[in-house]
Design a protein around this motif. Structure first.
Motif, PDB file in Angstrom:
ATOM      1  N   MET A   1     -32.381 -13.816  -2.225  1.00 11.82           N
ATOM      2  CA  MET A   1     -31.523 -14.103  -3.365  1.00 11.82           C
ATOM      3  C   MET A   1     -30.976 -15.522  -3.291  1.00 11.82           C
ATOM      4  O   MET A   1     -30.845 -16.170  -4.312  1.00 11.82           O
ATOM      5  CB  MET A   1     -30.378 -13.080  -3.414  1.00 11.82           C
ATOM      6  N   SER A   2     -30.661 -16.010  -2.116  1.00 13.29           N
ATOM      7  CA  SER A   2     -30.103 -17.360  -2.014  1.00 13.29           C
ATOM      8  C   SER A   2     -31.129 -18.405  -2.450  1.00 13.29           C
ATOM      9  O   SER A   2     -30.750 -19.445  -2.991  1.00 13.29           O
ATOM     10  CB  SER A   2     -29.611 -17.644  -0.603  1.00 13.29           C
ATOM     11  N   ASN A   3     -32.418 -18.145  -2.230  1.00 16.18           N
ATOM     12  CA  ASN A   3     -33.460 -19.064  -2.678  1.00 16.18           C
ATOM     13  C   ASN A   3     -33.443 -19.169  -4.203  1.00 16.18           C
ATOM     14  O   ASN A   3     -33.581 -20.258  -4.757  1.00 16.18           O
ATOM     15  CB  ASN A   3     -34.827 -18.596  -2.187  1.00 16.18           C
ATOM     16  N   PHE A   4     -33.271 -18.050  -4.875  1.00 25.25           N
ATOM     17  CA  PHE A   4     -33.176 -18.039  -6.334  1.00 25.25           C
ATOM     18  C   PHE A   4     -31.970 -18.848  -6.791  1.00 25.25           C
ATOM     19  O   PHE A   4     -32.064 -19.641  -7.734  1.00 25.25           O
ATOM     20  CB  PHE A   4     -33.073 -16.597  -6.849  1.00 25.25           C
ATOM     21  N   MET A   5     -30.834 -18.650  -6.150  1.00 29.59           N
ATOM     22  CA  MET A   5     -29.617 -19.368  -6.526  1.00 29.59           C
ATOM     23  C   MET A   5     -29.771 -20.870  -6.292  1.00 29.59           C
ATOM     24  O   MET A   5     -29.295 -21.673  -7.093  1.00 29.59           O
ATOM     25  CB  MET A   5     -28.412 -18.818  -5.758  1.00 29.59           C
TER      26      MET A   5
END
Length: 60
Positions: A1-5
């Motif tokens: 999820m942090s990669n998406f953010m």
């Protein structure tokens, strides 16, 4: 999820003007849908969102 953010933040940084314009349009639509009853609150939220997105502030 942090990669998406991270990708979303990078995209917002690169397209700050377009993001700010989209936020402005969304605020205008919300104002119309509420009959202007909450314009002060909507404007405050839009301004806060615009200052937190992108590298440069495009707020008018």
């Amino acid at each position: 999820m942090s990669n998406f953010m991270d990708k979303a933040k990078d995209l917002a940084d690169k397209h700050d003007k377009q993001v700010d314009q989209g936020l402005e349009r969304a605020g205008d639509m919300a104002g119309k849908r509420t009959g202007g009853k909450y314009d002060q609150h909507i404007d405050k939220g839009v301004n806060q969102a615009q200052t937190r997105t992108g590298e440069g502030d495009q707020v008018r």
